[in-house]
Each structure stands twice: as C-alpha cells, then as structure tokens.
Design a protein around this motif. Structure first.
Motif, short mmCIF file in Angstrom:
data_model
loop_
_atom_site.label_atom_id
_atom_site.label_comp_id
_atom_site.label_asym_id
_atom_site.label_seq_id
_atom_site.Cartn_x
_atom_site.Cartn_y
_atom_site.Cartn_z
N GLY A 23 12.89 -0.18 -29.63
CA GLY A 23 12.77 1.14 -30.22
C GLY A 23 13.80 2.11 -29.67
O GLY A 23 13.64 3.32 -29.75
N ILE A 24 14.86 1.59 -29.08
CA ILE A 24 15.93 2.43 -28.57
C ILE A 24 17.23 2.00 -29.22
O ILE A 24 17.27 1.01 -29.92
N GLY A 25 18.25 2.71 -29.02
CA GLY A 25 19.54 2.31 -29.57
C GLY A 25 20.42 3.49 -29.88
O GLY A 25 21.55 3.57 -29.41
N GLY A 26 19.91 4.42 -30.67
CA GLY A 26 20.72 5.57 -31.06
C GLY A 26 21.16 6.40 -29.89
O GLY A 26 22.35 6.49 -29.57
N GLY A 27 20.21 7.00 -29.23
CA GLY A 27 20.54 7.88 -28.12
C GLY A 27 21.00 7.15 -26.89
O GLY A 27 21.98 7.52 -26.26
N ILE A 28 20.33 6.09 -26.56
CA ILE A 28 20.60 5.43 -25.29
C ILE A 28 21.85 4.57 -25.34
O ILE A 28 22.56 4.44 -24.35
N VAL A 29 22.15 3.98 -26.48
CA VAL A 29 23.32 3.11 -26.58
C VAL A 29 24.47 3.81 -27.29
O VAL A 29 25.58 3.90 -26.77
N MET A 30 24.22 4.29 -28.50
CA MET A 30 25.33 4.80 -29.32
C MET A 30 25.93 6.10 -28.80
O MET A 30 27.15 6.22 -28.77
N VAL A 31 25.12 7.05 -28.42
CA VAL A 31 25.68 8.35 -28.00
C VAL A 31 26.59 8.18 -26.79
O VAL A 31 27.75 8.62 -26.83
N PRO A 32 26.14 7.53 -25.71
CA PRO A 32 27.06 7.35 -24.58
C PRO A 32 28.30 6.51 -24.96
O PRO A 32 29.41 6.82 -24.52
N GLN A 36 32.02 7.89 -24.56
CA GLN A 36 32.85 7.26 -23.53
C GLN A 36 33.93 6.35 -24.10
O GLN A 36 35.05 6.33 -23.61
N LEU A 37 33.59 5.57 -25.11
CA LEU A 37 34.53 4.57 -25.63
C LEU A 37 35.39 5.08 -26.79
O LEU A 37 36.52 4.64 -26.96
N LEU A 38 34.83 5.99 -27.59
CA LEU A 38 35.57 6.48 -28.75
C LEU A 38 36.03 7.93 -28.59
O LEU A 38 36.72 8.45 -29.46
N GLY A 39 35.62 8.57 -27.51
CA GLY A 39 36.08 9.93 -27.23
C GLY A 39 35.48 11.01 -28.13
O GLY A 39 36.03 12.10 -28.23
N LEU A 40 34.34 10.73 -28.77
CA LEU A 40 33.70 11.76 -29.59
C LEU A 40 33.06 12.81 -28.70
O LEU A 40 32.62 12.51 -27.58
N GLU A 41 32.99 14.04 -29.17
CA GLU A 41 32.22 15.06 -28.46
C GLU A 41 30.75 14.73 -28.61
O GLU A 41 30.34 14.06 -29.56
N HIS A 42 29.95 15.23 -27.69
CA HIS A 42 28.52 14.90 -27.69
C HIS A 42 27.87 15.24 -29.03
O HIS A 42 27.10 14.43 -29.56
N SER A 98 28.63 21.14 -25.93
CA SER A 98 28.49 19.69 -25.72
C SER A 98 28.15 19.37 -24.27
O SER A 98 27.36 18.46 -24.01
N SER A 99 28.71 20.10 -23.32
CA SER A 99 28.41 19.84 -21.91
C SER A 99 26.93 20.09 -21.60
O SER A 99 26.32 19.35 -20.82
N THR A 100 26.36 21.11 -22.21
CA THR A 100 24.94 21.40 -22.02
C THR A 100 24.09 20.28 -22.61
O THR A 100 23.12 19.82 -21.99
N LEU A 101 24.46 19.82 -23.79
CA LEU A 101 23.73 18.72 -24.43
C LEU A 101 23.82 17.44 -23.60
O LEU A 101 22.83 16.72 -23.48
N THR A 102 24.98 17.18 -23.03
CA THR A 102 25.15 15.99 -22.20
C THR A 102 24.23 16.06 -20.98
O THR A 102 23.61 15.07 -20.61
N ARG A 103 24.12 17.22 -20.38
CA ARG A 103 23.24 17.38 -19.21
C ARG A 103 21.77 17.19 -19.61
O ARG A 103 21.01 16.51 -18.91
#
Length: 120
Positions: A23-32, A36-42, A98-103
């Motif tokens: 039941g995970i994947g979007g937030g835990i896998v895709m967002v990071p 990190q890998l594609l350089g998208l903003e949060h 984006s920095s606030t969202l990342t935190r």
C-alpha cells in the motif's frame, strides 16, 4: 532522454510492486526518486506521483476486488473524506515552498516508520 525514460520506468515498477504489496509507492518511492534521480522539485514530484497512483490504484484494486479483499463500504466512506481533504491539501501544497514540503515529508516518514518498527 533515454536515461529519464529508463529511470521513470524503473521507479514506476518499484512503486507499483511496493504499492500492490504494502500500500505504499507514490510518496515513499516515487517522490524521493523523482526529486533525487530526475531533479524534479518536490511539488512537481508529488503532483506527478499522484497522477501515476491513479493508474496503479485502478489496476491493483481491480485485482484485489476480484479476490474479495476490498471492503467497498469503507472505500465509499473514506473516499468522501479523502477527496475533500485532498482538494484542500493540494491547494496548501501549491502555496508552500518545496523545501518546507520536503521537511514535512521527511518528518512524516520518520514518525510513521519509527511507529511501525516499534509496534509492527
């Protein structure tokens, strides 16, 4: 371009597998991975992940429903609250840096991860 496509395909496969299993994947896998890998903003990573989740959720739900694992009464009730909250949450997301969202994201992962490790 090819590298981006290969990374996107790999991230999608990992998120789909973990999403279906846990039941995970979007937030835990895709967002990071997207940040990190594609350089998208949060913000863009979150929005992109949510769009992908629509498809993966439909596929996994169809399969799980066939197996009798979905409680549709809970789905209907929870979906009303989730839909309303997500409308306001997406507005809030757009207004934050984006920095606030990342935190917020990192703290949320730490809190829930620690709880799952302490009391599985």
């Amino acid at each position: 371009m090819i590298k981006t496509l290969l990374i996107s395909l790999s991230v999608g496969a990992a998120a789909g597998l973990l999403g279906a299993l846990c039941g995970i994947g979007g937030g835990i896998v895709m967002v990071p991975a997207f940040t990190q890998l594609l350089g998208l903003e949060h913000k863009q990573a979150v929005a992109t992940s949510l769009a992908i989740i629509i498809i993966t959720a439909l596929v996994a739900t169809t399969n799980n429903s066939r197996a009798g694992l979905v409680d549709w009464r809970i789905v209907l009730c929870a979906a009303v609250g989730a839909a309303a909250a997500s409308w306001f949450g997406s507005d809030l997301m757009q207004s934050l840096q984006s920095s606030t969202l990342t935190r917020i994201f990192g703290i949320t992962l730490l809190v829930f991860g620690a709880k799952m490790l302490i009391k599985p």
